[in-house]
Design a protein around this motif. Structure first.
Motif, mmCIF file in Angstrom:
data_model
loop_
_atom_site.group_PDB
_atom_site.id
_atom_site.type_symbol
_atom_site.label_atom_id
_atom_site.label_comp_id
_atom_site.label_asym_id
_atom_site.label_seq_id
_atom_site.Cartn_x
_atom_site.Cartn_y
_atom_site.Cartn_z
ATOM 1 N N LEU A 124 0.820 -1.208 0.000
ATOM 2 C CA LEU A 124 0.000 0.000 0.000
ATOM 3 C C LEU A 124 0.855 1.260 0.000
ATOM 4 C CD1 LEU A 124 -3.072 -0.526 2.382
ATOM 5 C CD2 LEU A 124 -2.980 -0.610 -0.102
ATOM 6 N N ALA A 125 2.023 1.184 0.621
ATOM 7 C CA ALA A 125 2.885 2.363 0.698
ATOM 8 C C ALA A 125 3.284 2.854 -0.693
ATOM 9 C CB ALA A 125 4.125 2.057 1.530
ATOM 10 N N ALA B 59 -12.017 2.492 7.773
ATOM 11 C CA ALA B 59 -11.329 1.331 7.212
ATOM 12 C C ALA B 59 -10.128 1.718 6.368
ATOM 13 C CB ALA B 59 -12.319 0.506 6.383
ATOM 14 N N THR B 60 -10.315 2.626 5.407
ATOM 15 C CA THR B 60 -9.204 3.007 4.538
ATOM 16 C C THR B 60 -8.110 3.712 5.323
ATOM 17 O OG1 THR B 60 -10.602 3.165 2.576
ATOM 18 C CG2 THR B 60 -8.564 4.445 2.562
ATOM 19 N N GLU B 61 -8.520 4.626 6.193
ATOM 20 C CA GLU B 61 -7.537 5.349 6.999
ATOM 21 C C GLU B 61 -6.694 4.390 7.835
ATOM 22 O OE1 GLU B 61 -10.666 6.139 6.534
ATOM 23 O OE2 GLU B 61 -11.072 8.292 6.778
ATOM 24 N N MET B 62 -7.343 3.400 8.447
ATOM 25 C CA MET B 62 -6.625 2.457 9.303
ATOM 26 C C MET B 62 -5.613 1.647 8.513
ATOM 27 S SD MET B 62 -8.182 -0.531 11.738
ATOM 28 C CE MET B 62 -8.951 0.702 12.790
ATOM 29 N N ALA B 63 -6.017 1.153 7.346
ATOM 30 C CA ALA B 63 -5.108 0.330 6.552
ATOM 31 C C ALA B 63 -3.917 1.147 6.073
ATOM 32 C CB ALA B 63 -5.859 -0.261 5.365
ATOM 33 N N ARG C 36 -2.658 3.913 7.407
ATOM 34 C CA ARG C 36 -1.789 4.266 8.532
ATOM 35 C C ARG C 36 -0.932 3.084 8.950
ATOM 36 N NH1 ARG C 36 -6.861 7.262 11.342
ATOM 37 N NH2 ARG C 36 -6.740 9.202 10.130
ATOM 38 N N ALA C 37 -1.503 1.873 8.869
ATOM 39 C CA ALA C 37 -0.704 0.681 9.172
ATOM 40 C C ALA C 37 0.435 0.524 8.178
ATOM 41 C CB ALA C 37 -1.592 -0.560 9.152
ATOM 42 N N ALA C 38 0.227 1.035 6.950
ATOM 43 C CA ALA C 38 1.284 0.976 5.932
ATOM 44 C C ALA C 38 2.231 2.161 6.025
ATOM 45 C CB ALA C 38 0.652 0.924 4.538
ATOM 46 N N GLY C 39 1.983 3.103 6.959
ATOM 47 C CA GLY C 39 2.923 4.183 7.221
ATOM 48 C C GLY C 39 2.612 5.516 6.588
#
Length: 300
Positions: A189-190, A209-213, A215-218
């Protein structure tokens, strides 16, 4: 409360003229039948039979009760038949709700199987998102709802409800075909940190959902388009307005876009459930749950 077995005895005494004949119809001894009729008199505080050494006849109170017994017992018999029909899937109704992507992907085929195998059960369907379906379940206006949750977002209130996991589906990245990487295979995703993003409306309940994913990708996604449904999200992606995370069931083929698997897990998945009331042990609900599992195997 009147005992139906005693009412039947009194009705049969009225029609046959003797306790012995009524006892034979009931499959008991004359002495047992006489005891049951005496108990009926005690329950009502009224004399129903005039007994002599050789005969028995109904009192006025007994005749009134015997006249009412027929319709009462017919109603009880009808209720028993209706219950047996529902238990044997020869009657009753089943009210189902599901969100759109599940309905299209596997719920409609499961409902088709149910209707073919159990044509006497009245089947009703309503398209509802999960947040709408749960209150309908509690209110008793829906018997089974196909619902979803996005892990690790917080779970809804499930008091009084049971959930059977049906499918745990990964998220894919929908990308305009012109922006898809040349190399095939999973993406990070990054790599799309600089892209415009299409995401859910903040009123959908899963807006994070999109924000969380991401942010997990940095990175923080630049969301320029918000929509209500996945078909609309895919249409916007195909038109070049951005990229979007979509669950596998929603990833339908469209011209102008591709669906890419994600290499580095984001922790975001969509879990689909068959949700019912804890106290509901309906055979129709159990059968449809099995058909949903079968239809999912075909769809996935």
């Amino acid at each position: 409360m009147l005992d139906p077995r005693r009412l039947r005895l009194l009705r049969d005494v009225a029609s046959t003229g003797t306790i012995a004949a009524a006892a034979e119809l009931a499959g008991c001894t004359a002495a047992a039948a006489s005891q049951q009729l005496a108990a009926l008199e005690r329950d009502l505080g009224a004399v129903l039979l005039e007994r002599s050494a050789r005969s028995v006849r109904l009192t006025e109170a007994g005749r009134v009760l015997a006249d009412h017994a027929g319709p009462l017992l017919a109603g009880i018999d009808e209720a028993e038949r209706a219950v047996r029909d529902v238990a044997g899937l020869r009657g009753g109704s089943l009210r189902v709700a599901a969100f759109a992507t599940a309905a299209i992907g596997f719920v409609v085929p499961a409902l088709t199987t149910f209707r073919r195998r159990h044509p006497d059960v009245e089947l009703r369907f309503t398209e509802l998102e999960s947040a709408e379906a749960l209150p309908e379940l509690r209110a008793g206006t829906v018997d089974l709802a196909v619902t979803h949750e996005y892990a690790p977002l917080s779970r809804p209130d499930l008091r009084g409800l049971d959930q059977r996991p049906l499918y745990r589906e990964p998220m894919l990245l929908a990308v305009p075909r012109k922006d898809a990487p040349a190399a095939s295979g999973p993406i990070d995703l990054a790599d799309f940190a600089g892209a415009a993003w299409v995401a859910a409306l903040t009123s959908t309940g899963f807006q994070a959902a999109t924000e969380m994913a991401c942010r997990a990708a940095g990175f923080e996604p630049r969301i320029e388009t918000r929509v209500h449904s996945y078909p609309m999200a895919l249409a916007m992606v195909a038109a070049g307005f951005g990229v979007a995370l979509v669950p596998r069931l929603a990833a339908t083929g469209q011209r102008g876009l591709v669906h890419l698997p994600i290499a580095r897990p984001t922790g975001l998945v969509r879990q689909i459930y068959a949700t019912t009331r804890t106290a509901d042990r309906s055979p129709a609900v159990r059968h449809l749950s099995r058909y949903l599992v079968g239809a999912l195997k075909t769809a996935t």
